[in-house]
Scaffold this motif. Sequence first.
Motif, PDB file in Angstrom:
ATOM      1  N   GLN A   1       8.126   6.059 -11.546  1.00 22.38           N
ATOM      2  CA  GLN A   1       9.020   6.581 -10.516  1.00 22.38           C
ATOM      3  C   GLN A   1       8.341   6.484  -9.153  1.00 22.38           C
ATOM      4  N   LEU A   2       9.180   6.507  -8.102  1.00 19.82           N
ATOM      5  CA  LEU A   2       8.688   6.459  -6.727  1.00 19.82           C
ATOM      6  C   LEU A   2       9.019   7.750  -6.026  1.00 19.82           C
ATOM      7  N   GLY A   3       8.042   8.254  -5.275  1.00 21.18           N
ATOM      8  CA  GLY A   3       8.315   9.442  -4.501  1.00 21.18           C
ATOM      9  C   GLY A   3       9.227   9.148  -3.314  1.00 21.18           C
ATOM     10  N   ALA A   4       9.082   7.968  -2.694  1.00 22.12           N
ATOM     11  CA  ALA A   4       9.925   7.539  -1.572  1.00 22.12           C
ATOM     12  C   ALA A   4       9.886   6.013  -1.506  1.00 22.12           C
TER      13      ALA A   4
ATOM     14  N   ASP B   1       5.565  -5.286 -21.521  1.00 24.33           N
ATOM     15  CA  ASP B   1       6.592  -4.249 -21.366  1.00 24.33           C
ATOM     16  C   ASP B   1       7.223  -4.366 -19.982  1.00 24.33           C
ATOM     17  N   ARG B   2       8.273  -5.237 -19.839  1.00 21.72           N
ATOM     18  CA  ARG B   2       8.942  -5.425 -18.562  1.00 21.72           C
ATOM     19  C   ARG B   2      10.064  -4.411 -18.349  1.00 21.72           C
ATOM     20  N   ALA B   3      10.391  -3.634 -19.354  1.00 21.72           N
ATOM     21  CA  ALA B   3      11.498  -2.677 -19.219  1.00 21.72           C
ATOM     22  C   ALA B   3      11.147  -1.550 -18.274  1.00 21.72           C
ATOM     23  N   ALA B   4       9.866  -1.353 -18.048  1.00 25.40           N
ATOM     24  CA  ALA B   4       9.432  -0.248 -17.179  1.00 25.40           C
ATOM     25  C   ALA B   4       9.363  -0.655 -15.723  1.00 25.40           C
ATOM     26  N   ASP B   5       9.920  -1.880 -15.378  1.00 20.50           N
ATOM     27  CA  ASP B   5       9.870  -2.375 -13.992  1.00 20.50           C
ATOM     28  C   ASP B   5      10.602  -1.464 -13.043  1.00 20.50           C
ATOM     29  N   LEU B   6      10.033  -1.337 -11.847  1.00 23.53           N
ATOM     30  CA  LEU B   6      10.739  -0.781 -10.697  1.00 23.53           C
ATOM     31  C   LEU B   6      10.873  -1.900  -9.667  1.00 23.53           C
ATOM     32  N   HIS B   7      12.046  -2.004  -9.014  1.00 18.98           N
ATOM     33  CA  HIS B   7      12.197  -3.058  -8.003  1.00 18.98           C
ATOM     34  C   HIS B   7      13.186  -2.597  -6.943  1.00 18.98           C
ATOM     35  N   SER B   8      13.189  -3.301  -5.840  1.00 19.79           N
ATOM     36  CA  SER B   8      14.077  -2.957  -4.737  1.00 19.79           C
ATOM     37  C   SER B   8      15.509  -3.341  -5.089  1.00 19.79           C
ATOM     38  N   ARG B   9      16.462  -2.675  -4.410  1.00 16.99           N
ATOM     39  CA  ARG B   9      17.871  -2.995  -4.646  1.00 16.99           C
ATOM     40  C   ARG B   9      18.176  -4.429  -4.217  1.00 16.99           C
ATOM     41  N   SER B  10      17.395  -4.960  -3.293  1.00 18.28           N
ATOM     42  CA  SER B  10      17.646  -6.312  -2.811  1.00 18.28           C
ATOM     43  C   SER B  10      17.443  -7.360  -3.897  1.00 18.28           C
TER      44      SER B  10
ATOM     45  N   LYS C   1       0.838  -1.211   0.000  1.00 15.65           N
ATOM     46  CA  LYS C   1       0.000   0.000   0.000  1.00 15.65           C
ATOM     47  C   LYS C   1       0.868   1.256   0.000  1.00 15.65           C
ATOM     48  N   PHE C   2       1.967   1.207   0.779  1.00 16.29           N
ATOM     49  CA  PHE C   2       2.872   2.358   0.773  1.00 16.29           C
ATOM     50  C   PHE C   2       3.429   2.596  -0.621  1.00 16.29           C
ATOM     51  N   LEU C   3       3.857   1.516  -1.309  1.00 17.22           N
ATOM     52  CA  LEU C   3       4.401   1.657  -2.658  1.00 17.22           C
ATOM     53  C   LEU C   3       3.330   2.181  -3.631  1.00 17.22           C
ATOM     54  N   ALA C   4       2.077   1.711  -3.428  1.00 13.95           N
ATOM     55  CA  ALA C   4       1.004   2.169  -4.315  1.00 13.95           C
ATOM     56  C   ALA C   4       0.782   3.670  -4.181  1.00 13.95           C
ATOM     57  N   GLY C   5       1.017   4.182  -2.996  1.00 16.24           N
ATOM     58  CA  GLY C   5       0.841   5.608  -2.796  1.00 16.24           C
ATOM     59  C   GLY C   5       2.007   6.435  -3.302  1.00 16.24           C
ATOM     60  N   GLN C   6       3.164   5.800  -3.575  1.00 15.27           N
ATOM     61  CA  GLN C   6       4.342   6.540  -3.991  1.00 15.27           C
ATOM     62  C   GLN C   6       4.633   6.447  -5.489  1.00 15.27           C
ATOM     63  N   VAL C   7       4.064   5.472  -6.186  1.00 16.68           N
ATOM     64  CA  VAL C   7       4.391   5.283  -7.589  1.00 16.68           C
ATOM     65  C   VAL C   7       3.628   6.308  -8.458  1.00 16.68           C
ATOM     66  N   SER C   8       4.338   6.742  -9.501  1.00 19.58           N
ATOM     67  CA  SER C   8       3.736   7.705 -10.452  1.00 19.58           C
ATOM     68  C   SER C   8       4.499   7.652 -11.767  1.00 19.58           C
ATOM     69  N   ARG C   9       3.999   8.441 -12.763  1.00 21.33           N
ATOM     70  CA  ARG C   9       4.663   8.542 -14.065  1.00 21.33           C
ATOM     71  C   ARG C   9       5.511   9.806 -14.095  1.00 21.33           C
TER      72      ARG C   9
ATOM     73  N   TYR D   1      19.836  -9.408  -2.211  1.00 24.04           N
ATOM     74  CA  TYR D   1      19.310 -10.685  -1.715  1.00 24.04           C
ATOM     75  C   TYR D   1      19.155 -10.662  -0.195  1.00 24.04           C
ATOM     76  N   GLY D   2      18.650  -9.546   0.313  1.00 25.47           N
ATOM     77  CA  GLY D   2      18.529  -9.352   1.756  1.00 25.47           C
ATOM     78  C   GLY D   2      17.361 -10.064   2.384  1.00 25.47           C
ATOM     79  N   GLY D   3      16.481 -10.696   1.610  1.00 25.21           N
ATOM     80  CA  GLY D   3      15.376 -11.457   2.169  1.00 25.21           C
ATOM     81  C   GLY D   3      14.040 -10.756   2.084  1.00 25.21           C
ATOM     82  N   LEU D   4      14.029  -9.426   1.777  1.00 28.30           N
ATOM     83  CA  LEU D   4      12.787  -8.682   1.615  1.00 28.30           C
ATOM     84  C   LEU D   4      12.849  -7.959   0.281  1.00 28.30           C
ATOM     85  N   TYR D   5      11.783  -8.105  -0.516  1.00 21.70           N
ATOM     86  CA  TYR D   5      11.829  -7.613  -1.896  1.00 21.70           C
ATOM     87  C   TYR D   5      10.503  -6.950  -2.253  1.00 21.70           C
ATOM     88  N   TRP D   6      10.623  -5.956  -3.215  1.00 20.11           N
ATOM     89  CA  TRP D   6       9.409  -5.418  -3.825  1.00 20.11           C
ATOM     90  C   TRP D   6       9.654  -5.182  -5.293  1.00 20.11           C
ATOM     91  N   GLN D   7       8.562  -5.178  -6.019  1.00 16.27           N
ATOM     92  CA  GLN D   7       8.654  -4.996  -7.485  1.00 16.27           C
ATOM     93  C   GLN D   7       7.345  -4.400  -7.972  1.00 16.27           C
TER      94      GLN D   7
END
Length: 447
Positions: A65-68, A92-101, A50-58, A79-85
């Motif tokens: 892009q993400l605001g935060a 169109d997978r080139a527009a993916d955003l994902h965590s550094r993990s 939900k936090f990510l949904a509130g931060q994502v935009s064009r 590979y820290g054990g917690l991930y988001w994408q």
Amino acid sequence: MKLRSLRLRLSLAAAGLIALALALAGAGLVLIFDRVLDARTAEDLDRTAKFLAGQVSRAPDGRLQLGAEPADPRLATPYGGLYWQIAPDGPDRAADLHSRSLWDKSLPSPPTDRHTVDLDGPEGARLIAVGRRITIGREPAPTPLTITVAMDRRDLAASRTTFLGLIVPALVGLGLVLALAMSVFVQRALRPFRALRTDLRAIHDGARTTLPGDFPDEVQPLVDDLNRLIGVQERALQRARTQAGDMAHGLKTPLAVLTALARHSADDRPELSAEIEGQALAMGRQVERALVRARVAAAGNLRRRACPVAPVVARLVATLRRLPDADSLSWEVNVPAALSYPGDEGDLTELLGNLLDNARKWAHRRVVVTGASDGSDSRLVIADDGPGMSAAAIARIARGRRWDETKPGTGFGLAISSDIAEETGGQVALGASELGGLQVALEWHTA
């Protein structure tokens, strides 16, 4: 504790049921913990989604892009054990955003019909994931997106291991407490039976005549039946005593008449008179033996009392020492004060009286009386330095016949003593003594 013990059986059954119940309870608690842990993890992952949904935009150039970003440090560790994408729907997978993990990996999109799923993650890890479908932008070009947040189940496994490390000792401790409580319960449940055993022992010792009526309802019917059985036995024994006495009075008078007639006609037909008198005396001895056995059997009921041996021996020896022909004998008596015989004093007096009197009649100089007990078996030995007995003579006594007709009562008293011993739970064994004469051993089992 014997395997046939009811207490042992109940304790083993209770311990087994307690162990089974705790095992099932432990398995149920682990299952509940896993469910709760998955639900709590899914709730945390959904909060992140939900936090990510509130931060994502064009961005102005059309890129996502993400605001935060979420502040969890595991998201910044490869590979820290917690991930988001965040991925747009479609090819169109080139527009993916994902965590550094995630580093150079990507997560498969979760199915649309399930909120929480398991996914394959980086380095072969198994992930618990939450997916959310959102749409950003406005008409005429809205963008549908899928947000996936996942956690490595190995982190959950560590929490599960910690839980097991706490629950297993707790269940073991609970099992011990329940086992102790069950032991106390079994002890209290069997208390009426221990009381019943004590009361039966009191009846056996002659301290009481019936069992009390204050037992639990489940045991009282058994107590009532035992009391009825004791009453029936007492009445039957009383009838046996009466019938034995009647038989004695009915036979003694005719036998006395036959003996008197035989002696009266001794001048006319001496051989026939001697035969009749001998047969009458033999019948009298058989009647006496039968009456002794009937009396002892009647006395051997539940209220039989154990009798100390030493006082009876001392009294009999003192009596025999006062006889005219006893001055030349040396009596050596060594009987422990704690030695007791499982019969009443009258039976023991008659039994030992016959044995000691026979030893007195045949001893030359010495009669030795010794007693011993090893806790379970007891023994009283009477030995003399007389001529002893042959094996054939011992066999005749075992058949109820006299040993020697030259002395009154010889041998037949031994047979009567053997009868009394058998009826009271003992036995008489004859053999050669170390003094050279006869050894008579009275043996019995101590309850």
